[in-house]
Design a protein around this motif. Structure first.
Motif, short mmCIF file in Angstrom:
data_model
loop_
_atom_site.label_atom_id
_atom_site.label_comp_id
_atom_site.label_asym_id
_atom_site.label_seq_id
_atom_site.Cartn_x
_atom_site.Cartn_y
_atom_site.Cartn_z
N PRO A 131 0.55 -1.20 0.43
CA PRO A 131 -0.39 0.46 0.06
C PRO A 131 1.38 1.42 0.11
N LEU A 132 2.01 1.40 0.41
CA LEU A 132 3.00 2.37 0.13
C LEU A 132 2.96 2.97 -0.73
N TRP A 133 2.86 2.49 -2.31
CA TRP A 133 2.42 3.15 -3.53
C TRP A 133 1.37 3.45 -3.89
N LYS A 134 0.53 3.63 -4.18
CA LYS A 134 -0.60 4.29 -4.81
C LYS A 134 -0.98 3.99 -6.36
N ASN A 135 0.24 4.99 -7.20
CA ASN A 135 -0.13 4.81 -8.29
C ASN A 135 1.63 4.99 -8.66
N SER A 136 2.16 4.40 -10.19
CA SER A 136 2.85 4.32 -10.53
C SER A 136 3.10 5.54 -11.08
N ILE A 137 4.03 4.96 -11.64
CA ILE A 137 4.34 6.28 -12.89
C ILE A 137 4.77 6.02 -14.17
N GLN A 138 4.79 6.30 -15.37
CA GLN A 138 5.00 5.36 -16.23
C GLN A 138 5.63 6.62 -17.47
N THR A 139 6.48 6.36 -17.80
CA THR A 139 6.93 7.03 -19.60
C THR A 139 7.03 6.65 -21.10
N GLU A 140 6.37 6.74 -22.16
CA GLU A 140 6.74 5.58 -23.15
C GLU A 140 7.74 6.00 -23.74
N ASP A 141 8.17 4.98 -24.25
CA ASP A 141 9.72 5.42 -25.54
C ASP A 141 9.84 6.66 -26.05
N ASP A 142 9.23 7.65 -26.28
CA ASP A 142 9.08 8.73 -27.02
C ASP A 142 9.53 9.77 -25.80
N ASP A 143 8.84 9.79 -25.15
CA ASP A 143 8.78 10.11 -23.36
C ASP A 143 10.56 10.50 -22.78
N ARG A 144 11.48 9.67 -23.63
CA ARG A 144 12.57 9.52 -22.66
C ARG A 144 13.54 10.07 -24.26
N MET A 145 14.97 10.23 -24.28
CA MET A 145 15.96 10.49 -24.64
C MET A 145 16.72 10.07 -24.22
N VAL A 146 17.90 10.06 -24.26
CA VAL A 146 19.35 9.91 -23.77
C VAL A 146 20.62 10.85 -24.07
N VAL A 147 20.79 11.50 -23.40
CA VAL A 147 21.58 12.32 -23.57
C VAL A 147 23.37 12.04 -22.68
N ALA A 148 23.87 11.89 -24.07
CA ALA A 148 25.50 11.69 -23.43
C ALA A 148 26.38 12.92 -22.58
N GLY A 149 27.11 12.76 -21.88
CA GLY A 149 27.90 13.23 -20.92
C GLY A 149 29.24 13.80 -21.07
#
Length: 641
Positions: A237-255
């Motif tokens: 019961p700690l997490w009431k909702n999960s956090i989701q992202t689609e592949d298009d919502d993320r991008m890889v940034v080189a450092g």
């Protein structure tokens, strides 16, 4: 004991959220979340600032945790930078310094939470191995009157002694934390957005760290900054909702230097269905006793039986301080020892104030140069006033290790307190090292006063060993800070179990300070007991003797491992799920049992039944051998230690 009301410091990373689960499993209520995030500079808020103290990568997701966990979230900008870069931390001496050090950003954040939730009396952090982070949170928490909780502290070095035990427990609990940044030559962007506790990811992390020869020191957990994580889901019961992202919502940034991170453009909350798959009672907690002391505890019958056969071996004497000459001074190559310092005054607190004043003014002692102290009280009821007068003198990190006992009427007439101190010489005091853990954890008891668990006395030459002064240890259960219940044990067996638990505390402190040998040990036992003095003396001596014996090793059975994984064997050449490098610290086994003395005193802190104290030798290149027989002594008071 009622549970604490906790504000949980969160960074988004795996550890701070897993610490919340352990707070709940230990009966505490988490009432709020708190987070520090980058300040706006030049009109922009950086995604990842160069901070020694705080994780900021992925901070744009932090506001979602309020609904994900159903807990109020409080945030504050990170102000300032690194002013004090020492491993241990003390509150800044000036207002200007407090405004410049990033650590002090915690103060207004926690005050904001405390104003909105006056019931808050504790703060949780995810510190595992970092003294740097732990001591800073502790410094702020103690100043604000909050109990610091660090249930993950030393987690990999507790049973079952594997670096990945934390990840295994996260997976078992259903926590999902994704790798959001890699910053080690052993890791590439192929690790990004993988669940860090997933079996395959965990195995790859271990193999990558092994190639660089850094496994076993927390690298597989990201403790050296090898990677950062972002928690997106966890158990009901700690997490009431999960956090989701689609592949298009993320991008890889080189450092720089091969680093890479994930930048999240958008994320959404997905409601979770109530589930009975997890309960806080099911969360695995490290066992109270290490394997060594579990084996010792299993020999309780042997220890108790020994009581009846060794009662004639202890020589009983009674010594008083009535004729003791106070302020006795001795000098060695490394330190000056002032024994039995006493002063006039109408109370113990007033006398301690006068003792400390004379030390500073007449003996020119800088309190920061004191490595170890022994406090003798007429009555333990005066401990609070003495502690206040004594503690006010120590404002730098790592105050002295300490033993405190009450001696009753054996102190000279009108003397309420006596102090003995070990003072390091000026030429080596800057090399002093210490261990000062004030957080509750599963490792060892948190400090309950202005003292360190251990202080290392530097050596004037590299050819001589360093001494480790270890503070007195009483049998408190580390996560609860309470004494173990007697249950169905006999009084004799209950005392023996407490002697073993307190001895383990002494051992763990010595091990983390890299001790190779104990020079001896003193067991203080309280006079007020339902069991005989001789039985408790024998139990303490027998526990010490058995603890110093080498462990019994059994030949490994030639059986097929039931957890053997063919896929893992093909991919990595071994079953890394069960053959992870052991993190069990090297045991301390003397070539012979060192001297052990037992002193019966009127009472001990918190009415403890026993308190162990010792001096050990820090491991070094030279060969050190301690020789001696197993000694015992029974007296009413220890004059100086």
């Amino acid at each position: 004991m009622p549970g604490l009301k906790v504000v949980a410091l969160i960074s988004g990373g795996k550890d701070s959220f897993f610490s919340i689960l352990h707070c709940r499993a230990n009966g505490h209520e988490v009432v709020a979340l708190a987070n520090l995030h980058p300040a706006i500079q030049n009109g922009e808020r950086s995604e990842d600032i160069d901070s020694y103290m705080y994780q900021t990568i992925g901070h744009s997701i932090i506001p979602l945790y309020e609904q994900a966990l159903g807990l109020p979230l409080y945030r504050q900008e990170i102000l300032g930078g690194v002013v004090d870069s020492n491993k241990s931390y003390a509150s800044p001496a000036t207002t200007q310094q407090s405004q410049q050090d990033e650590t002090e950003s915690l103060v207004p954040l926690l005050r904001k939470v405390m104003a909105a939730h006056p019931e808050v009396n504790a703060v949780s952090t995810g510190a595992i191995l970092s003294d740097y982070q732990r001591t800073r949170v502790e410094s702020v928490a103690i100043r604000l009157g909050l109990v610091p909780l660090s249930y993950l502290w030393q987690y990999p070095f507790l049973p079952p002694y594997t670096e990945t035990s934390l990840l295994d427990d996260m997976a078992a609990a259903g926590q999902d934390a994704r790798i959001i940044k890699v910053a080690s030559g052993g890791l590439d962007d192929g690790f990004l957005w993988e669940n860090v506790a997933n079996y395959r990811t965990k195995t790859r992390l271990v193999r990558a760290m092994e190639r660089f020869g850094i496994i076993g020191d927390g690298a597989a957990l990201g403790e050296g900054g090898e990677f950062e994580t972002l928690a997106i889901d966890g158990p009901w019961p700690l997490w009431k909702n999960s956090i989701q992202t689609e592949d298009d919502d993320r991008m890889v940034v080189a450092g720089e230097a091969g680093a890479a991170s994930v930048k999240i453009r958008t994320a959404r909350l997905v409601p979770k269905e109530p589930s009975s798959d997890f309960s806080y009672e099911q969360l695995r907690k490290p066992t109270t006793l290490d394997d060594k002391f579990t084996a010792l505890n299993s020999r309780l019958d042997e220890i108790v039986e020994e009581i009846s056969t060794t009662s004639d071996k202890a020589a009983e004497t009674t010594e008083a301080l009535d004729q003791t000459s106070g302020w006795t001074t001795q000098t060695t190559d490394t330190c000056t020892i002032i024994s039995n310092a006493m002063a006039e005054g109408n109370s113990a607190g007033e006398q301690m104030t006068n003792i400390m004043t004379r030390l500073v003014n007449d003996y020119k002692v800088n309190p920061s140069s004191i490595a170890f102290t022994t406090i003798l009280l007429r009555s333990m009821s005066e401990f609070g006033a003495v502690n206040l007068a004594y503690g006010s003198q120590f404002i730098t990190p790592n105050p002295p290790a300490r033993v405190t006992i009450a001696c009753g009427s054996t102190l000279p007439t009108d003397t309420h307190v006596s102090l003995s101190v070990v003072i390091l010489h000026d030429d080596i005091v800057a090399q002093k090292q210490g261990l000062h853990v004030q957080s509750r954890s599963y490792w060892a008891p948190a400090n309950i006063g202005p003292y360190s668990q251990a202080i290392v006395t530097p050596s004037p030459t590299s050819s001589l060993p360093q001494l480790i002064h270890i503070a007195g240890q009483i049998p408190l259960d580390p996560p609860t800070m309470e004494f173990p219940a007697q249950g169905d044990l006999t009084p004799e067996a209950h005392f023996a179990t407490q002697a073993i638990l307190a001895l383990q505390h002494l051992w763990r402190i010595a091990q983390i300070m890299q001790a190779s040998h104990f020079l001896g040990a003193v067991a203080f036992i309280a006079a007020n007991s339902t069991t005989s003095t001789q039985s408790r003396v024998s139990a303490a001596l027998q526990s010490c003797k058995l603890a110093h014996q080498p462990p019994v090793t059994e030949e490994a059975e030639d059986e097929e491992d039931e957890h053997f994984d063919v896929w893992d064997q093909r991919q990595f050449g071994g079953n890394s799920g069960t053959n992870v490098t052991s993190t069990c610290r090297k045991d301390i086994v003397n070539t012979s049992v060192p001297p052990c003395f037992v002193a019966e005193v009127e009472s001990l802190p918190r009415d403890a039944p026993i308190e162990w104290a010792s001096v050990a030798i820090k491991a070094f290149d030279g060969a050190v051998e301690t020789k001696g027989k197993h000694h015992s002594s029974l007296s009413r008071v220890c004059l100086s230690c």
